[in-house]
Scaffold this active site. Structure first.
Site, PDB file in Angstrom:
ATOM      1  CG  HIS A 122      18.644  33.985  48.326  1.00  0.00           C
ATOM      2  ND1 HIS A 122      19.171  32.729  48.107  1.00  0.00           N
ATOM      3  CD2 HIS A 122      19.704  34.825  48.401  1.00  0.00           C
ATOM      4  CE1 HIS A 122      20.511  32.816  48.059  1.00  0.00           C
ATOM      5  NE2 HIS A 122      20.844  34.080  48.238  1.00  0.00           N
ATOM      6  N   GLY A 191      21.871  21.944  54.898  1.00  0.00           N
ATOM      7  CA  GLY A 191      21.115  21.741  53.668  1.00  0.00           C
ATOM      8  C   GLY A 191      21.410  22.730  52.567  1.00  0.00           C
TER       9      GLY A 191
HETATM   10  P1  OAD Z   1      20.956  23.462  46.354  1.00  0.00           P
HETATM   11  O1  OAD Z   1      19.792  22.828  45.643  1.00  0.00           O
HETATM   12  O2  OAD Z   1      22.095  23.983  45.558  1.00  0.00           O
HETATM   13  O3  OAD Z   1      21.569  22.429  47.387  1.00  0.00           O
HETATM   14  C1  OAD Z   1      20.748  21.685  48.251  1.00  0.00           C
HETATM   15  C2  OAD Z   1      21.632  20.993  49.263  1.00  0.00           C
HETATM   16  O4  OAD Z   1      20.793  20.316  50.197  1.00  0.00           O
HETATM   17  C3  OAD Z   1      22.572  19.937  48.667  1.00  0.00           C
HETATM   18  O5  OAD Z   1      23.886  20.132  49.199  1.00  0.00           O
HETATM   19  C4  OAD Z   1      21.988  18.608  49.162  1.00  0.00           C
HETATM   20  O6  OAD Z   1      22.980  17.619  49.392  1.00  0.00           O
HETATM   21  C5  OAD Z   1      21.353  19.051  50.467  1.00  0.00           C
HETATM   22  N1  OAD Z   1      20.260  18.198  50.937  1.00  0.00           N
HETATM   23  C6  OAD Z   1      19.395  17.445  50.197  1.00  0.00           C
HETATM   24  N2  OAD Z   1      18.498  16.831  50.986  1.00  0.00           N
HETATM   25  C7  OAD Z   1      18.799  17.201  52.260  1.00  0.00           C
HETATM   26  C8  OAD Z   1      18.234  16.906  53.536  1.00  0.00           C
HETATM   27  N3  OAD Z   1      17.165  16.127  53.660  1.00  0.00           N
HETATM   28  N4  OAD Z   1      18.791  17.474  54.645  1.00  0.00           N
HETATM   29  C9  OAD Z   1      19.874  18.280  54.514  1.00  0.00           C
HETATM   30  N5  OAD Z   1      20.449  18.591  53.339  1.00  0.00           N
HETATM   31  C10 OAD Z   1      19.930  18.067  52.228  1.00  0.00           C
HETATM   32  O7  OAD Z   1      20.319  24.592  47.281  1.00  0.00           O
HETATM   33  P2  OAD Z   1      20.974  25.820  48.022  1.00  0.00           P
HETATM   34  O8  OAD Z   1      22.372  25.539  48.436  1.00  0.00           O
HETATM   35  O9  OAD Z   1      20.018  26.257  49.059  1.00  0.00           O
HETATM   36  O10 OAD Z   1      19.092  31.251  45.282  1.00  0.00           O
HETATM   37  O11 OAD Z   1      20.998  26.902  46.876  1.00  0.00           O
HETATM   38  C11 OAD Z   1      21.402  28.196  47.233  1.00  0.00           C
HETATM   39  C12 OAD Z   1      20.732  29.192  46.355  1.00  0.00           C
HETATM   40  O12 OAD Z   1      21.005  28.834  45.008  1.00  0.00           O
HETATM   41  C13 OAD Z   1      19.226  29.205  46.415  1.00  0.00           C
HETATM   42  O13 OAD Z   1      18.736  29.960  47.503  1.00  0.00           O
HETATM   43  C14 OAD Z   1      18.897  29.863  45.113  1.00  0.00           C
HETATM   44  C15 OAD Z   1      20.008  29.378  44.189  1.00  0.00           C
HETATM   45  O14 OAD Z   1      20.655  30.365  43.543  1.00  0.00           O
HETATM   46  C16 OAD Z   1      18.291  32.078  44.625  1.00  0.00           C
HETATM   47  O15 OAD Z   1      17.287  31.704  44.054  1.00  0.00           O
HETATM   48  C17 OAD Z   1      18.745  33.473  44.701  1.00  0.00           C
END
Ligand code: OAD
Length: 246
Positions: A122, A191
């Site tokens: 990204h 994560g």
């Molecule tokens: P999200 O904010 O959707 O999800 C974050 C995840 O991290 C959740 O499933 C939480 O449960 C988990 N989480 C929280 N704290 C944690 C920890 N300490 N250790 C492990 N996991 C933990 O973020 P993403 O899935 O990364 O893209 O979002 C994907 C994409 O959505 C991003 O890159 C962004 C957005 O569209 C763009 O900007 C293109």
């Protein structure tokens, strides 16, 4: 399914020829970086990130979107990689041919922990590029400070060098990530909510190609059903245990 214990996954890490790791915002949570869908605070709490992370959102309100990215850039300068980032970097330094690191994050924390060759699906929040195809006059040193900065000759705007909703991922990076998904023996999904494609599709591709898939996340994710194992812990707790020497 949740059939795998930490010890079992640790054994898989030790035995496997090649590991692909797909990370999302959660791996940076313990560094103090709010995850994408959590924790819009203060002034920014009134806006949905999904509405701002689009070209249409930027064109409609470039100043607001630029300021949001500036706020996030400022936040990142005050944080450091955590034990999760570090465990991956140390393992790859010890075994450079055994790990491919793929991230959806734009925060640069894997690289600051010492990981090299990170496949950033990204983009990079610290980079800028022109919003419209640059004309001959659009040189970076012609960008007049402002929010956003703009070309003083034609008015073209700078925008953050990240992938917004509806935009294509960088082709070569996605291709390399798909290659890793197809050839790894083990994919760790750390994560991420697993809700955004094509990134989340890499876990399905890895499973279909015969790899074991393990999710590391303290909360349920949309990829749990695809995984052979789900480790319900945080990245900074679990990754040092999986990749540590002990
Ligand atoms: P999200 O904010 O959707 O999800 C974050 C995840 O991290 C959740 O499933 C939480 O449960 C988990 N989480 C929280 N704290 C944690 C920890 N300490 N250790 C492990 N996991 C933990 O973020 P993403 O899935 O990364 O893209 O979002 C994907 C994409 O959505 C991003 O890159 C962004 C957005 O569209 C763009 O900007 C293109």
């Amino acid at each position: 399914m949740e059939g795998a214990s930490l010890d079992a996954v640790k054994a898989w890490v030790q035995q496997t020829r090649h590991i692909a790791v797909l990370t999302g915002a959660g791996i940076s949570a313990e560094s103090g970086v709010p995850t994408f869908r959590d924790a819009q605070t203060g002034y920014w709490a009134q806006f949905r990130p999904e509405d701002m992370a689009t070209e249409a959102g930027f064109r409609a309100l470039p100043q607001r979107v630029w300021d949001w990215y500036q706020y996030r850039r400022d936040l990142l300068t005050g944080v450091a990689p955590n034990a999760g980032h570090q465990a991956l970097a140390v393992f790859a330094q010890q075994y450079p041919d055994r790990l491919t690191l793929i991230t959806q994050n734009v925060d640069g924390l894997h690289q600051r922990a010492g990981s090299v060759g990170v496949l950033c699906l990204h983009g990079d929040i610290f980079e800028n590029r022109w919003l419209d195809a640059p004309r001959n006059c659009c040189h970076i040193d012609h960008a007049v400070a402002g929010h956003p900065p703009y070309c003083d000759r034609c008015g073209n705007l700078l925008r953050p060098g990240v992938v917004w909703f509806g935009e294509a991922l960088p082709f070569a990076t996605l291709e390399a990530a798909q290659h890793a998904a197809h050839t790894c023996d083990l994919m760790l999904v750390v994560g991420t909510a697993g809700a955004v494609y094509p990134a989340a599709g890499l876990a399905h591709q890895a499973r279909a190609a015969g790899a074991r898939v393990v999710v590391v996340n303290p909360a349920p994710s949309e990829l749990d059903g695809t995984a052979h194992g789900v480790l319900h812990g945080t990245a900074a707790e679990v990754l040092p245990q999986l990749f540590g020497a002990g």
